[in-house]
Design a protein around this motif. Structure first.
Motif, PDB file in Angstrom:
ATOM      1  N   CYS A  38       0.860  -1.180   0.000  1.00 52.98           N
ATOM      2  CA  CYS A  38       0.000   0.000   0.000  1.00 52.98           C
ATOM      3  C   CYS A  38       0.898   1.232   0.000  1.00 52.98           C
ATOM      4  CB  CYS A  38      -0.916   0.007   1.218  1.00 52.98           C
ATOM      5  SG  CYS A  38      -2.261  -1.176   1.058  1.00 52.98           S
ATOM      6  N   THR A  70      -3.394  13.663  -2.207  1.00 47.81           N
ATOM      7  CA  THR A  70      -4.278  12.536  -1.918  1.00 47.81           C
ATOM      8  C   THR A  70      -3.795  11.776  -0.697  1.00 47.81           C
ATOM      9  OG1 THR A  70      -5.301  10.526  -2.789  1.00 47.81           O
ATOM     10  CG2 THR A  70      -3.061  10.964  -3.499  1.00 47.81           C
ATOM     11  N   GLU A  72      -5.356   8.860  -0.331  1.00 48.63           N
ATOM     12  CA  GLU A  72      -5.719   7.531  -0.794  1.00 48.63           C
ATOM     13  C   GLU A  72      -4.459   6.677  -0.957  1.00 48.63           C
ATOM     14  OE1 GLU A  72      -8.838   6.206  -1.618  1.00 48.63           O
ATOM     15  OE2 GLU A  72      -9.676   8.036  -0.758  1.00 48.63           O
ATOM     16  N   VAL A  74      -2.889   3.137  -2.671  1.00 51.78           N
ATOM     17  CA  VAL A  74      -3.129   2.160  -3.731  1.00 51.78           C
ATOM     18  C   VAL A  74      -2.163   1.005  -3.530  1.00 51.78           C
ATOM     19  CG1 VAL A  74      -3.916   3.883  -5.396  1.00 51.78           C
ATOM     20  CG2 VAL A  74      -1.512   3.244  -5.357  1.00 51.78           C
ATOM     21  N   LYS A  75      -2.511  -0.136  -4.093  1.00 55.06           N
ATOM     22  CA  LYS A  75      -1.591  -1.272  -4.063  1.00 55.06           C
ATOM     23  C   LYS A  75      -0.746  -1.214  -5.320  1.00 55.06           C
ATOM     24  CE  LYS A  75      -3.363  -4.572  -0.974  1.00 55.06           C
ATOM     25  NZ  LYS A  75      -2.846  -5.804  -0.509  1.00 55.06           N
ATOM     26  N   ALA A 116      -6.411  11.986  -8.826  1.00 54.76           N
ATOM     27  CA  ALA A 116      -7.080  10.804  -8.277  1.00 54.76           C
ATOM     28  C   ALA A 116      -8.553  10.873  -8.641  1.00 54.76           C
ATOM     29  CB  ALA A 116      -6.907  10.765  -6.766  1.00 54.76           C
ATOM     30  N   ASP A 117      -9.105   9.730  -8.953  1.00 59.38           N
ATOM     31  CA  ASP A 117     -10.538   9.613  -9.204  1.00 59.38           C
ATOM     32  C   ASP A 117     -11.040   8.426  -8.397  1.00 59.38           C
ATOM     33  OD1 ASP A 117     -13.117   9.395 -10.139  1.00 59.38           O
ATOM     34  OD2 ASP A 117     -12.579   9.555 -12.261  1.00 59.38           O
ATOM     35  N   PRO A 118     -11.312   8.631  -7.091  1.00 62.06           N
ATOM     36  CA  PRO A 118     -11.716   7.527  -6.220  1.00 62.06           C
ATOM     37  C   PRO A 118     -12.973   6.809  -6.704  1.00 62.06           C
ATOM     38  CG  PRO A 118     -11.200   9.475  -4.919  1.00 62.06           C
ATOM     39  CD  PRO A 118     -11.202   9.892  -6.359  1.00 62.06           C
ATOM     40  N   GLU A 120     -13.878   6.157  -9.697  1.00 63.81           N
ATOM     41  CA  GLU A 120     -13.487   5.223 -10.758  1.00 63.81           C
ATOM     42  C   GLU A 120     -12.352   4.310 -10.328  1.00 63.81           C
ATOM     43  OE1 GLU A 120     -14.832   4.819 -13.901  1.00 63.81           O
ATOM     44  OE2 GLU A 120     -16.406   6.201 -13.224  1.00 63.81           O
ATOM     45  N   GLN A 121     -11.884   4.492  -9.107  1.00 64.48           N
ATOM     46  CA  GLN A 121     -10.731   3.753  -8.575  1.00 64.48           C
ATOM     47  C   GLN A 121      -9.535   3.878  -9.520  1.00 64.48           C
ATOM     48  OE1 GLN A 121     -12.320  -0.200  -7.816  1.00 64.48           O
ATOM     49  NE2 GLN A 121     -12.672   0.386  -5.690  1.00 64.48           N
ATOM     50  N   GLN A 122      -9.261   5.133  -9.886  1.00 62.47           N
ATOM     51  CA  GLN A 122      -8.163   5.416 -10.799  1.00 62.47           C
ATOM     52  C   GLN A 122      -7.226   6.459 -10.207  1.00 62.47           C
ATOM     53  OE1 GLN A 122      -9.872   6.923 -14.413  1.00 62.47           O
ATOM     54  NE2 GLN A 122     -10.204   4.895 -15.263  1.00 62.47           N
TER      55      GLN A 122
END
Length: 178
Positions: A38, A70, A72, A74-75, A116-118, A120-122
């Motif tokens: 992560c 961000t 957020e 990500v993996k 980041a586009d949470p 769309e998970q992008q």
């Protein structure tokens, strides 16, 4: 003294990253294991940018950076993703250096952005430059292994091919817009 200590740390970090890139080149053609963790998705981008900030400054190339803030996670494999961004920025830099011969008075610029586009998970990273466009007849081959537009001895034609494989392994998409 503090300045030298800090510069030494940065140089050691760059040597470590370069070693990882060389290791990946040695493994080209073999599927190597990814080390997904992560991460903050901007971290590999920022690390890649560190390699180019001074180089761009010394060569009067504006390096415009607009990374979205961000929290957020990500993996991903941070070293492999960093390699992608290094390859992309290096290609933008090389294109500008080549174009400078024809346009010596032009102010060149490399733009690196992320967003980041949470929903769309992008997480999207864009690297662009104001150098010449990529010719249409070359665009279809740009991600093929050993394809290069550089003069002999200047490139191996592996950077974007390796980058494409890394992005695919992260279930992402890499694309060219000229």
């Amino acid at each position: 003294r503090e300045f030298l200590t800090e510069r030494s740390r940065k140089i050691l970090g760059m040597v470590d990253r370069a070693s990882k890139i060389i290791s990946h080149l040695r493994n080209f053609g073999r599927r190597s294991e990814l080390s997904f963790t992560c991460i903050n998705p901007n971290e590999p981008v920022e690390n890649a940018l560190e390699l180019f900030k001074e180089k761009c400054r010394l060569h009067s190339i504006e390096l415009a950076i607009d990374l979205t803030s961000t929290e957020e996670q990500v993996k991903g494999d941070p070293n492999k993703l960093e390699q992608v961004y290094i390859n992309m920025i290096a290609n933008a830099y090389d294109a500008i250096e080549e174009a400078r011969q024809d346009f010596p008075d032009k102010q060149f610029k490399i733009q690196v952005t992320s967003r980041a586009d949470p929903a769309e998970q992008q997480f999207v990273v864009s690297v662009s430059n104001n150098g010449p466009p990529i010719p249409e007849d070359v665009q279809a081959s740009i991600f093929e292994a050993f394809f290069t537009t550089k003069v002999a001895g200047k490139g191996t034609g592996l950077g974007l091919s390796i980058s494409s494989g890394i992005v695919d392994s992260h279930r992402g998409k890499i694309q060219l817009v000229s």
